[in-house]
Design an enzyme around this catalytic site. Structure first.
Site, PDB file in Angstrom:
ATOM      1  N   LYS A 173       0.841  -1.193   0.000  1.00 47.43           N
ATOM      2  CA  LYS A 173       0.000   0.000   0.000  1.00 47.43           C
ATOM      3  C   LYS A 173       0.878   1.245   0.000  1.00 47.43           C
ATOM      4  O   LYS A 173       1.553   1.529   0.981  1.00 47.43           O
ATOM      5  CB  LYS A 173      -0.872   0.011   1.270  1.00 47.43           C
ATOM      6  CG  LYS A 173      -1.716   1.266   1.359  1.00 47.43           C
ATOM      7  CD  LYS A 173      -2.308   1.429   2.740  1.00 47.43           C
ATOM      8  CE  LYS A 173      -2.506   2.870   3.145  1.00 47.43           C
ATOM      9  NZ  LYS A 173      -2.163   3.921   2.226  1.00 47.43           N
ATOM     10  N   GLY A 226       6.812   5.437   7.855  1.00 46.46           N
ATOM     11  CA  GLY A 226       5.877   6.549   7.996  1.00 46.46           C
ATOM     12  C   GLY A 226       6.077   7.210   9.347  1.00 46.46           C
ATOM     13  O   GLY A 226       7.169   7.139   9.927  1.00 46.46           O
ATOM     14  N   SER A 227       5.031   7.828   9.839  1.00 42.94           N
ATOM     15  CA  SER A 227       5.171   8.598  11.074  1.00 42.94           C
ATOM     16  C   SER A 227       5.215   7.688  12.294  1.00 42.94           C
ATOM     17  O   SER A 227       4.709   6.560  12.275  1.00 42.94           O
ATOM     18  CB  SER A 227       4.001   9.566  11.200  1.00 42.94           C
ATOM     19  OG  SER A 227       2.796   8.829  11.340  1.00 42.94           O
ATOM     20  N   THR A 228       5.768   8.209  13.363  1.00 41.32           N
ATOM     21  CA  THR A 228       5.841   7.464  14.621  1.00 41.32           C
ATOM     22  C   THR A 228       4.427   7.198  15.147  1.00 41.32           C
ATOM     23  O   THR A 228       4.149   6.127  15.697  1.00 41.32           O
ATOM     24  CB  THR A 228       6.677   8.271  15.637  1.00 41.32           C
ATOM     25  OG1 THR A 228       7.995   8.403  15.082  1.00 41.32           O
ATOM     26  CG2 THR A 228       6.760   7.582  16.980  1.00 41.32           C
ATOM     27  N   THR A 230       1.642   6.627  13.423  1.00 41.83           N
ATOM     28  CA  THR A 230       1.064   5.475  12.721  1.00 41.83           C
ATOM     29  C   THR A 230       1.797   4.188  13.100  1.00 41.83           C
ATOM     30  O   THR A 230       1.167   3.139  13.270  1.00 41.83           O
ATOM     31  CB  THR A 230       1.128   5.689  11.194  1.00 41.83           C
ATOM     32  OG1 THR A 230       0.490   6.923  10.883  1.00 41.83           O
ATOM     33  CG2 THR A 230       0.441   4.567  10.448  1.00 41.83           C
ATOM     34  N   CYS A 282      13.252  11.978   5.755  1.00 41.87           N
ATOM     35  CA  CYS A 282      13.330  11.612   7.177  1.00 41.87           C
ATOM     36  C   CYS A 282      14.735  11.839   7.720  1.00 41.87           C
ATOM     37  O   CYS A 282      14.917  11.957   8.925  1.00 41.87           O
ATOM     38  CB  CYS A 282      12.911  10.161   7.359  1.00 41.87           C
ATOM     39  SG  CYS A 282      13.859   9.039   6.309  1.00 41.87           S
TER      40      CYS A 282
END
Ligand code: NAD
Length: 480
Positions: A173, A226-228, A230, A282
């Protein structure tokens, strides 16, 4: 308006729900395409395809996997211009950057793991005359790969390539914010002869599709970037089901500059490590610490350089800073610039949105922004902004800057600029980060472990680490 589709079992399908979500062109601030708003029904269909494809794919020889993955790499390279244009349109990044970095790296990811799997071996533990052990490394089954919007095809393929090379089948995804190149990858896989069902690509929102995928009982492992925030949601969901997890998450990386550094190199590289890809990498060094004797000179030169960076449309050759990825992200960045001022910071340059002309007048552009005068522990210096915004602070000695550098919840990467070998290595050992660069930045060797500590990550990608993640060791003990 172009309508994307899910790639399942080697073919393109509409989402089960018939629902779509808008895809924006950040350079113009307008929706230009739509992608499936997929849900658990699509996950089931993709999972069935992946599961059915697993026995045959996991039994292919490494030579066959090498051949197909290498072919995918060739086709990505052949379609460089197409893919770069799609990436730039979807993400807002300069076209030259997508052409020079994102798309070539996506091809390299496939080529690298195509080769790596032919060299991957496992251990034997000899017990002398009485027997021995050998360890098999077997593919896991159906795995999930979930990626973010900042380096769309680059990070998507960084996960998919090792998963496939190791003999797994995949339900992947991409970010719903930038799905276009992942959609095009399906066509490339068809052309390369990747058997149906080996790679399935679904589009949709994280809270719906992502949640359905990570919660699916059949998925054996989740590789997430991705983000921390999520990452924590995924970890919570996956832990009781004992899924293997690789989480690559946020960062707030220190860029530490000592007075004895190679000044021109530190300055030039710091401009890049602050503002490349609109600061949406990042690994960007968003907190710059400069040793006090050099502080004023560095500040002056750095601000002067940042002011010359042209903020412009992504397809202009001289654009250095394109659009940021979305309206909500633009608003988030602007809110942090506001916060920095409320916290007592002084904006040395930028600090404002940039309005371009004509067709780009509605796009989301932020001027490269440098802020000084903030304490190392204020929110601006602790929270990830992920835009073209950096802070600059003086320090007096090594112990002090080490404390500042390690003071956040994150620990992804760090950069050190100094000519003193012992200091550089001492600091590198003590910095809480998964990756430390000495006198360089973003120099990547794909064989090395990649990932973070603390709230930046769990597990490592790259080289053998990725192939180990995507395989399960099984020890077999033989008594003679
Ligand atoms: P995000 O966490 O919002 O989304 C990442 C992916 O997770 C997307 O595909 C999204 O749809 C999906 N997702 C969202 N909610 C989900 C859920 N509940 N279940 C399953 N999947 C879900 O991150 P983003 O905004 O797309 O990306 C920016 C972040 O990524 C930054 O924090 C950045 O530091 C980080 N990042 C980390 C690395 C690294 O290697 N450590 C690399 C690039 C980006």
């Amino acid at each position: 308006m172009k309508r994307l589709a899910n790639f399942i079992n080697g073919e393109y399908f509409e989402p089960a729900s018939g629902q779509y979500l808008p895809i924006y062109d950040p350079a113009r601030g307008q929706a230009y395409a739509e992608a499936p708003d997929s849900d658990d029904a699509d996950v089931s269909k993709a999972y069935e395809a992946a599961s059915a494809a697993f026995p045959a794919w996991s039994a292919t020889t490494v030579d066959e996997r090498f051949r197909i993955l290498n072919r995918i790499a060739d086709l990505i390279t052949e379609r460089l211009e197409d893919l770069a244009a799609a990436e730039s349109m979807d993400n807002g990044k300069p076209l030259w950057l997508a052409r020079q970095v994102d798309i070539p790296r996506a091809a390299t990811n496939f080529r690298f793991f195509a080769q790596a799997i032919t060299q991957f071996s496992s251990a034997t533990h000899d017990m002398g005359a009485s027997g021995f052990n050998y360890t098999l490394r077997q593919p896991l089954g159906v795995v999930a790969c979930i990626s973010p919007w900042n380096l769309p095809l680059y990070l998507f393929t960084w996960k998919i390539a090792p998963a496939l090379a190791a003999g797994n089948t995949v339900v992947a995804k991409p970010s719903e914010v930038t799905p276009m190149t992942a959609y095009l990858l399906g066509e490339i896989c068809q052309e390369a002869g990747l058997p149906a069902g080996v790679l399935n690509i679904l589009h949709g929102y994280g809270h719906r599709l992502g949640a359905a995928l990570t919660g699916h009982d059949g998925i054996k492992a989740i590789s997430f970037t991705g983000s921390t925030r999520t990452g924590a949601i995924i970890a919570k969901k996956a832990a009781p089901k004992f899924k293997k997890l690789s989480l690559e998450m946020g960062g707030k990386n220190p860029n530490i500059i000592f007075a004895d550094c190679d000044y021109d190199k530190a300055l030039t590289t710091s401009v890049r490590s602050s503002f490349a890809n609109q600061g949406q990498i990042c690994l960007c060094g968003s907190r710059i610490f400069v040793e006090r004797p050099l502080y004023d000179q560095f500040k002056t030169d750095f601000v002067e350089r940042a002011k010359t960076l042209k903020v412009g449309p992504p397809d202009a050759e001289d654009t250095k800073v394109g659009a940021v990825v979305s309206k909500p992200h633009f608003e988030k960045i602007m809110s942090y610039i506001q916060l920095a001022q409320e916290e007592g910071g002084t904006v040395l340059c930028g600090g404002n949105a940039v309005q371009l002309e004509g067709e780009y007048s509605e796009g989301w552009y932020v001027a490269p922004t440098i802020i000084e005068g903030l304490a190392h522990d204020c929110r601006t210096n602790q929270e990830e902004i992920f835009g073209p915004v950096v802070t600059i602070m003086p320090f007096d000695d090594e112990a002090e800057v080490l404390g500042y550098a390690n003071s956040t919840e994150y620990g992804l990467s760090a950069t050190i600029w100094t000519q003193q070998l012992d200091r550089a290595h001492r600091l590198a050992r003590n910095l809480q980060a998964g990756i430390v660069w000495i006198n360089t930045w973003l120099r990547r060797d794909l064989r090395t472990p990649f990932g973070g500590v603390k709230n930046s990550g769990v597990g490592r990608e790259g080289g053998w680490e990725a192939l180990r993640f995507f395989t399960e060791p099984k020890n077999i003990c033989v008594e003679l």
